[in-house]
Motif scaffolding. Structure first.
Motif, PDB file in Angstrom:
ATOM      1  N   ARG A 102      -9.143   4.040   1.253  1.00  0.00           N
ATOM      2  CA  ARG A 102      -9.643   3.929   2.631  1.00  0.00           C
ATOM      3  C   ARG A 102     -10.581   2.725   2.780  1.00  0.00           C
ATOM      4  NH1 ARG A 102      -8.977   7.937   6.359  1.00  0.00           N
ATOM      5  NH2 ARG A 102      -8.068   9.917   5.662  1.00  0.00           N
ATOM      6  N   ALA A 103     -11.402   2.494   1.769  1.00  0.00           N
ATOM      7  CA  ALA A 103     -12.319   1.349   1.819  1.00  0.00           C
ATOM      8  C   ALA A 103     -11.544   0.032   1.816  1.00  0.00           C
ATOM      9  CB  ALA A 103     -13.290   1.404   0.643  1.00  0.00           C
ATOM     10  N   MET A 104     -10.454  -0.034   1.059  1.00  0.00           N
ATOM     11  CA  MET A 104      -9.644  -1.248   1.047  1.00  0.00           C
ATOM     12  C   MET A 104      -8.970  -1.468   2.397  1.00  0.00           C
ATOM     13  SD  MET A 104      -8.026  -1.554  -2.798  1.00  0.00           S
ATOM     14  CE  MET A 104      -7.379   0.123  -2.904  1.00  0.00           C
ATOM     15  N   VAL A 105      -8.489  -0.390   3.002  1.00  0.00           N
ATOM     16  CA  VAL A 105      -7.893  -0.503   4.338  1.00  0.00           C
ATOM     17  C   VAL A 105      -8.922  -1.033   5.329  1.00  0.00           C
ATOM     18  CG1 VAL A 105      -6.990   0.840   6.291  1.00  0.00           C
ATOM     19  CG2 VAL A 105      -6.105   1.232   3.980  1.00  0.00           C
ATOM     20  N   ALA A 106     -10.142  -0.493   5.270  1.00  0.00           N
ATOM     21  CA  ALA A 106     -11.198  -0.952   6.174  1.00  0.00           C
ATOM     22  C   ALA A 106     -11.508  -2.426   5.947  1.00  0.00           C
ATOM     23  CB  ALA A 106     -12.454  -0.108   5.982  1.00  0.00           C
ATOM     24  N   ALA A 107     -11.548  -2.854   4.683  1.00  0.00           N
ATOM     25  CA  ALA A 107     -11.829  -4.258   4.383  1.00  0.00           C
ATOM     26  C   ALA A 107     -10.718  -5.164   4.893  1.00  0.00           C
ATOM     27  CB  ALA A 107     -12.012  -4.438   2.874  1.00  0.00           C
ATOM     28  N   LEU A 108      -9.483  -4.721   4.750  1.00  0.00           N
ATOM     29  CA  LEU A 108      -8.352  -5.515   5.242  1.00  0.00           C
ATOM     30  C   LEU A 108      -8.376  -5.631   6.761  1.00  0.00           C
ATOM     31  CD1 LEU A 108      -5.621  -4.146   2.835  1.00  0.00           C
ATOM     32  CD2 LEU A 108      -6.343  -6.539   2.994  1.00  0.00           C
ATOM     33  N   ARG A 109      -8.702  -4.528   7.424  1.00  0.00           N
ATOM     34  CA  ARG A 109      -8.788  -4.576   8.885  1.00  0.00           C
ATOM     35  C   ARG A 109      -9.887  -5.543   9.332  1.00  0.00           C
ATOM     36  NH1 ARG A 109      -5.777  -1.261  11.766  1.00  0.00           N
ATOM     37  NH2 ARG A 109      -7.171  -1.382  13.550  1.00  0.00           N
ATOM     38  N   ALA A 110     -10.991  -5.561   8.577  1.00  0.00           N
ATOM     39  CA  ALA A 110     -12.068  -6.502   8.897  1.00  0.00           C
ATOM     40  C   ALA A 110     -11.631  -7.947   8.711  1.00  0.00           C
ATOM     41  CB  ALA A 110     -13.290  -6.207   8.035  1.00  0.00           C
ATOM     42  N   VAL A 147       4.575  -7.106  -3.802  1.00  0.00           N
ATOM     43  CA  VAL A 147       3.416  -6.345  -4.265  1.00  0.00           C
ATOM     44  C   VAL A 147       2.558  -7.194  -5.195  1.00  0.00           C
ATOM     45  CG1 VAL A 147       2.739  -4.405  -5.735  1.00  0.00           C
ATOM     46  CG2 VAL A 147       4.426  -4.058  -3.918  1.00  0.00           C
ATOM     47  N   SER A 148       3.193  -7.937  -6.086  1.00  0.00           N
ATOM     48  CA  SER A 148       2.430  -8.787  -7.016  1.00  0.00           C
ATOM     49  C   SER A 148       1.587  -9.808  -6.275  1.00  0.00           C
ATOM     50  CB  SER A 148       3.378  -9.488  -7.986  1.00  0.00           C
ATOM     51  OG  SER A 148       4.035  -8.557  -8.823  1.00  0.00           O
ATOM     52  N   ASP A 149       2.107 -10.315  -5.161  1.00  0.00           N
ATOM     53  CA  ASP A 149       1.371 -11.324  -4.399  1.00  0.00           C
ATOM     54  C   ASP A 149       0.116 -10.762  -3.742  1.00  0.00           C
ATOM     55  OD1 ASP A 149       3.202 -13.302  -5.017  1.00  0.00           O
ATOM     56  OD2 ASP A 149       4.415 -12.957  -3.225  1.00  0.00           O
ATOM     57  N   ALA A 150       0.018  -9.443  -3.642  1.00  0.00           N
ATOM     58  CA  ALA A 150      -1.186  -8.829  -3.074  1.00  0.00           C
ATOM     59  C   ALA A 150      -2.318  -8.751  -4.086  1.00  0.00           C
ATOM     60  CB  ALA A 150      -0.869  -7.431  -2.542  1.00  0.00           C
ATOM     61  N   PHE A 151      -1.985  -8.880  -5.367  1.00  0.00           N
ATOM     62  CA  PHE A 151      -2.999  -8.760  -6.412  1.00  0.00           C
ATOM     63  C   PHE A 151      -3.558 -10.140  -6.755  1.00  0.00           C
ATOM     64  CE2 PHE A 151      -1.047  -4.697  -6.570  1.00  0.00           C
ATOM     65  CZ  PHE A 151      -2.016  -3.839  -7.063  1.00  0.00           C
ATOM     66  N   THR A 152      -4.195 -10.745  -5.752  1.00  0.00           N
ATOM     67  CA  THR A 152      -4.825 -12.058  -5.887  1.00  0.00           C
ATOM     68  C   THR A 152      -6.239 -11.962  -5.331  1.00  0.00           C
ATOM     69  OG1 THR A 152      -4.173 -12.839  -3.695  1.00  0.00           O
ATOM     70  CG2 THR A 152      -2.587 -13.160  -5.499  1.00  0.00           C
ATOM     71  N   PRO A 153      -7.100 -12.954  -5.612  1.00  0.00           N
ATOM     72  CA  PRO A 153      -8.461 -12.919  -5.053  1.00  0.00           C
ATOM     73  C   PRO A 153      -8.484 -12.891  -3.525  1.00  0.00           C
ATOM     74  CG  PRO A 153      -8.347 -14.463  -6.879  1.00  0.00           C
ATOM     75  CD  PRO A 153      -6.938 -14.038  -6.611  1.00  0.00           C
ATOM     76  N   ASP A 154      -7.422 -13.379  -2.890  1.00  0.00           N
ATOM     77  CA  ASP A 154      -7.380 -13.331  -1.429  1.00  0.00           C
ATOM     78  C   ASP A 154      -7.288 -11.903  -0.901  1.00  0.00           C
ATOM     79  OD1 ASP A 154      -7.609 -16.008  -0.947  1.00  0.00           O
ATOM     80  OD2 ASP A 154      -5.451 -16.371  -0.821  1.00  0.00           O
ATOM     81  N   ALA A 162     -10.604  -7.849  -0.443  1.00  0.00           N
ATOM     82  CA  ALA A 162     -10.419  -6.474   0.035  1.00  0.00           C
ATOM     83  C   ALA A 162     -10.483  -5.463  -1.104  1.00  0.00           C
ATOM     84  CB  ALA A 162      -9.089  -6.340   0.771  1.00  0.00           C
ATOM     85  N   HIS A 163     -11.001  -5.885  -2.246  1.00  0.00           N
ATOM     86  CA  HIS A 163     -11.096  -4.965  -3.380  1.00  0.00           C
ATOM     87  C   HIS A 163     -12.218  -3.959  -3.159  1.00  0.00           C
ATOM     88  CE1 HIS A 163     -12.475  -3.775  -7.499  1.00  0.00           C
ATOM     89  NE2 HIS A 163     -11.178  -3.567  -7.610  1.00  0.00           N
ATOM     90  N   ALA A 164     -12.036  -2.759  -3.662  1.00  0.00           N
ATOM     91  CA  ALA A 164     -13.083  -1.730  -3.623  1.00  0.00           C
ATOM     92  C   ALA A 164     -13.120  -1.044  -4.975  1.00  0.00           C
ATOM     93  CB  ALA A 164     -12.817  -0.717  -2.514  1.00  0.00           C
ATOM     94  N   GLU A 165     -14.302  -0.699  -5.428  1.00  0.00           N
ATOM     95  CA  GLU A 165     -14.451  -0.041  -6.724  1.00  0.00           C
ATOM     96  C   GLU A 165     -14.105   1.440  -6.614  1.00  0.00           C
ATOM     97  OE1 GLU A 165     -15.040  -1.635  -9.383  1.00  0.00           O
ATOM     98  OE2 GLU A 165     -15.742  -3.558  -8.595  1.00  0.00           O
ATOM     99  N   LYS A 166     -13.777   2.034  -7.756  1.00  0.00           N
ATOM    100  CA  LYS A 166     -13.577   3.482  -7.816  1.00  0.00           C
ATOM    101  C   LYS A 166     -14.155   3.986  -9.132  1.00  0.00           C
ATOM    102  CE  LYS A 166      -8.961   3.948  -9.978  1.00  0.00           C
ATOM    103  NZ  LYS A 166      -8.721   2.582 -10.405  1.00  0.00           N
ATOM    104  N   HIS A 167     -14.241   5.304  -9.248  1.00  0.00           N
ATOM    105  CA  HIS A 167     -14.701   5.885 -10.500  1.00  0.00           C
ATOM    106  C   HIS A 167     -13.694   5.563 -11.597  1.00  0.00           C
ATOM    107  CE1 HIS A 167     -16.553   8.703 -13.299  1.00  0.00           C
ATOM    108  NE2 HIS A 167     -15.341   9.173 -13.556  1.00  0.00           N
ATOM    109  N   GLU A 168     -14.159   4.988 -12.678  1.00  0.00           N
ATOM    110  CA  GLU A 168     -13.294   4.656 -13.805  1.00  0.00           C
ATOM    111  C   GLU A 168     -13.994   5.029 -15.095  1.00  0.00           C
ATOM    112  OE1 GLU A 168     -10.771   0.797 -12.476  1.00  0.00           O
ATOM    113  OE2 GLU A 168     -12.938   0.591 -12.325  1.00  0.00           O
ATOM    114  N   LEU A 169     -13.205   5.302 -16.107  1.00  0.00           N
ATOM    115  CA  LEU A 169     -13.744   5.698 -17.402  1.00  0.00           C
ATOM    116  C   LEU A 169     -14.202   4.484 -18.201  1.00  0.00           C
ATOM    117  CD1 LEU A 169     -10.923   8.216 -18.387  1.00  0.00           C
ATOM    118  CD2 LEU A 169     -13.295   8.824 -17.916  1.00  0.00           C
TER     119      LEU A 169
END
Length: 287
Positions: A102-110, A147-154, A162-169
């Motif tokens: 949801r946070a990534m969606v919000a960032a993309l909309r912004a 899909v691969s083209d979405a995994f860039t700093p843009d 539009a990256h957002a952190e999540k709980h990770e181990l």
């Protein structure tokens, strides 16, 4: 013997259902396939019920980890899925996926992208929502070509706009949890630089000292020189080396069995595991 130890289903971010995955694995001429959905064992029952004769299923998961700010994916094989502490940690990671998406969606909309949460939820379906589902929405909207083209700093890469952190181990904790549940650990695509920053060799050495069993060497995101370097490093650290497709169905271009694991390495993985065992297919009950 053809062995592919890294594949995803609709239980996380693949496009094949678990039943379709095992049938497609058999159709691709595989003898062994591992179901390694992100942070979930939710596809096990369906895959086992549909397992074709002649195909062996290795149960597993791909765990979301982070070390010194760098995303790390840990493949866990043949662990006891009901071991309480490990099950709780997987649940914490899964539960944080929706707020993060949801946070990534919000960032993309912004950023002016006409994406909606409803679109991402539709793409994810019953699976554990993740970045690839957001990326697929960007493809639908024509923002990126793949899909691969979405995994860039843009867009969605670690640290991207539009990256957002999540709980990770922590990967050291993850290795401990998997080992306590009787499983075997292999670091996935450790030098896939196109995905973002990679952990240094010193971190791989430290993880090896903490009980890591192996590293994934033969992978579509490793060029020949990288594979040679990782193979030499694994030999120095006494780590197993695997090869896998990282199959996601139509969401990525990789094919089942595109890269495979040596049967002797597979045999060593199964010998080390005590939490679960590979399951040979008996024809499947649901067609």
């Amino acid at each position: 013997m053809r062995i592919d130890l890294h594949a995803h289903s609709t239980a996380s971010d693949g496009t094949d259902t678990p039943a379709e995955l095992v049938r497609n694995a058999a159709g691709a001429g595989l003898d062994v396939v591992a179901l390694t959905d992100h942070d979930t064992v939710g596809g096990y029952a369906e895959a086992l019920a549909a397992l074709p004769a002649g195909l062996t299923l290795v149960t597993g998961a791909e765990l979301s980890c982070r070390l010194d700010g760098v995303g790390v994916h840990l493949l866990a094989y043949l662990f006891d899925p009901e071991e309480p502490e490990f099950a709780r940690e997987r649940e914490l990671v899964r539960d944080d996926r929706v707020p993060r998406a949801r946070a990534m969606v919000a960032a993309l909309r912004a950023l002016g992208v006409d994406i909606t949460w409803e679109q991402v939820a539709r793409i994810a379906g019953e699976g554990s929502v993740g970045r690839p589902h957001v990326a697929a929405a960007l493809v639908e909207l024509g923002v990126v070509a793949s899909v691969s083209d979405a995994f860039t700093p843009d867009w969605l890469a670690d640290g991207g706009r539009a990256h957002a952190e999540k709980h990770e181990l922590d990967p050291f904790d993850a290795v401990r949890l998997v080992k306590a549940a009787g499983g075997v650990t292999v670091l996935a695509h450790p030098a896939a630089a196109r995905r973002g920053r990679c952990v240094p060799d010193s971190a791989l050495a430290a993880l090896a000292g903490a009980g890591l069993d192996g590293i994934e060497v033969d992978h579509m995101d490793h060029d020949p020189a990288t594979r040679a370097r990782l193979r030499a490093l694994a030999a120095d650290l006494d780590l197993l080396t695997t090869g896998s497709s990282d199959y996601h169905g139509s969401r990525k271009t990789c094919r089942l069995g595109e890269y495979t694991t040596d049967p002797e390495i597979y045999g060593e993985i199964t010998r080390r595991a005590t939490g679960a065992f590979p399951v040979p297919g008996a024809g499947g009950r649901h067609r």
